[in-house]
Enzyme design. Sequence first.
Site, PDB file in Angstrom:
ATOM      1  N   TRP A 376       4.663   6.523 -11.681  1.00 33.98           N
ATOM      2  CA  TRP A 376       5.481   6.121 -12.811  1.00 33.98           C
ATOM      3  C   TRP A 376       4.641   5.486 -13.918  1.00 33.98           C
ATOM      4  CZ3 TRP A 376       7.577   0.793 -13.729  1.00 33.98           C
ATOM      5  CH2 TRP A 376       6.791  -0.181 -13.109  1.00 33.98           C
ATOM      6  N   GLU A 505       6.344  -4.505  -5.567  1.00 32.83           N
ATOM      7  CA  GLU A 505       6.157  -3.951  -4.221  1.00 32.83           C
ATOM      8  C   GLU A 505       5.988  -5.030  -3.153  1.00 32.83           C
ATOM      9  OE1 GLU A 505       2.944  -1.235  -4.783  1.00 32.83           O
ATOM     10  OE2 GLU A 505       4.151   0.141  -5.983  1.00 32.83           O
ATOM     11  N   LYS A 617       4.289  -9.060  -6.776  1.00 29.79           N
ATOM     12  CA  LYS A 617       3.021  -8.387  -7.043  1.00 29.79           C
ATOM     13  C   LYS A 617       2.859  -8.155  -8.544  1.00 29.79           C
ATOM     14  CE  LYS A 617       0.455  -4.128  -5.994  1.00 29.79           C
ATOM     15  NZ  LYS A 617       0.535  -2.766  -5.427  1.00 29.79           N
TER      16      LYS A 617
END
Length: 817
Positions: A376, A505, A617
Amino acid sequence: MDFLDRSRYPVDEWALVESHINNDDLGATETLFSVGNGYIGLRGNVEEGRDSHSHGTFVNGFHETWPIQHAEEAFGFARVGQTIVNAPDAKVIRLYVDDEPLLLPIADLVEYDRRVDFRAGFMARDILWRTPSGKRVRIRSRRMVSFTQRHLAVLTFEVTLLDDTAPVAISSQVLNRQDGEDEYHVRSKSMGEGVDPRKASSMRHRVLIPQSNSGDAADGRVALGYQCAESGMTIGVVADHDLETANRFTTHVQTGDDLAKITYRIAAEAGQPITLTKLVSYHTSRGVPSRELLDRCRRTLDRARVEGLDQQFADQRAWLDDFWTRSDVEVPGQPEVQQALRWNLFQIAQASARAEGTGIAAKGVTGSGYGGHYFWDTEVYVLPFLTYTTPRAARNALRFRYTLLDCARKRAKQLAQHGALFPWRTINGEEASAYYAAGTAQYHIDADISYALSQYLAATGDIDFLTREAIDVLVETARMWVDLGFWRSEEDGTFHIHGVTGPDEYTTVVNDNLFTNVMARFNLRRAAEAVRDLAIRDGVEYDQVVRRLDLDEREVADWERAANDMAIPYDEHMGVHPQDQHFLEREVWDLANTPLDKRPLLLHYHPLVIYRFQVLKQADVVLALFLQGNHFTPEEKRADFDYYDPITTGDSTLSAVVQSIIAAEVGYHGLALRYFLSALFVDLADRHHNTADGVHVASTGGVWSALVNGFGGFRDYNGVFTLDPRLPEEWDSLIFRVTLLGTRVRVSVRPGEVELCVEEGKGATIVVRDQEVTVLPGDPVVVPLDGQGPRLEGEPEPVPGRRRGDGTIIAAIVPGT
């Protein structure tokens, strides 16, 4: 703030210059001095082919496949891994004087200069070598991958003995590295200490199976052809050589399965230059025999020979002149920033310019990191730059996604969904993410692609692309969202999306991830709008779309209803948007007392440990505030930023740029600049300690966004272009260009004003702080600004010992302080 050793890397606003070598960071410098055009990439390995961290020649999309072995199987897991292949290396040109090899780590170098020239578009090296016998030898070389000829690389190598005669040998090679550490092995590793999931997989078997080779001393041409053992992809590489010198010389050719070599033995006289020109062509295919590819290479080289060497360099300069005219961003009075900025923008060109028919990989063509996969990253971080500066390149990247639509439909069915689900990471269109929690579960990729499509369409007005191809993507992704989510009748019909992972994530498989929901809402509304607009604009095309996609009007109504009923989490007590339904219930990770040698967290803690905590993250909610900022109030943006910024580790290079943009918007101007500088030097200063694996291409695109969207305050919400600048107090001005519906506008932000000037096109309308301004050719407009934009009082003060996401102990925003 400057992160580079300026005794080694002097400031040059149009080049990255290295004044002396250091073998301690070979991997990083090989990446920094790479050259490429989006199709071919040559790492910055030394010409001599020795003392390298990782030799690398990459062709975008050229990959091997391998079965993914799951420790415990389950239905729908990704089955076939894909890894970019290290292609035959044509960079090698070895030099011997008096039979002594030039080996840079031990050579007596009187002078050394290596540079990547951002305007000329090549890497050049100029050294003065004193041989063991005391002879001085001048060696100049250039290495270029053509922006105008997709399949062509050009190398020159000039040797001059300055004060004595000597026998000289030059060995030019095309080498398929299938030995030792250079072999494309891939070893099976357990997920233990030392494993880094950001690196490429490696293979046990020999990847490139020899198909053909040839060499001819008379015309200086050598060739190698291969087929990948499992994927079946083929590659051909041909190199032409031309040696010019007044000295006497002989030529010898050697070819084999993994080596094609031409050696020139020269009786060199002092002051007589020896110049080798090496033209190299690469062609790849998913099935065409390598012999046919070698013929294509020969045709490429025949044409280049006719055009001549000077023409190749002139064409390169002309291409880049045009690129910088459209794309340059200027920060006058900040030479260190200007140099780093242009290096970053140059990397986007090198990753995307000729990536036709393929995607733009996370590392471009500079390294094997992430296996050469497309994520992405392209749509959210790279395409905005291309959309507003080089729309043709943006269209190519979006069309690549369209070509994968059938694979996405197939993947959706595997996961029991209607419509299309694009793979989280891929090269050939199949899902290659073996860890579904932080991979496949990131369904937001569908919305990210639709967002990039919509942004491109609004900026270009490319109705043809929308009608013929883009609308298919919008429809099929909208279908996926309606099928994935559900209405809760007990909540007055609120639409929920469960079991997904957002951009962060460190928090996986959750319910109602805010980013996913707001982006899905955009996707649904945009798909419905596109269908309804087409029905009004062109009934014939609309009927074709209905037949092609088996479209039902009731579907469109469902998309609109789902969008309108979308659950957007908000915690009234905390006054913030929860990242997901249960995020605020978790314990907060103590980042302040987490030592730096335990960062990034993913390399030191089991995923389950990380998943239990409030720790990010990368920016997640904050990214939603940027991409869908028109759906949040200024007060909500500040409250959300204040909450999430201190618990964002910045372990992803995608984070600092977004944090910079929103920090600037909510009034934290000093913090915005610090985040920007951290992102600006991500690779140049190897701030994440993995530059050796390749350029962080998404971060380079994000640098442009931090400037244009952050400090420039540029936004495009549904085709309404706005400006609300926040110039850093340390800067005199910021100048950038955006192309809007065919008109290129130069935006000059200065303290107290912004100037708009049409450089090309008929004119544009931009809203500057709620004032609609139309700028026409030859009639620049200066708009006064009241300070640095609407400031929210109370910029946070530094808190000693609090560690920000970029690892710098400089400041923090602690909720409640």
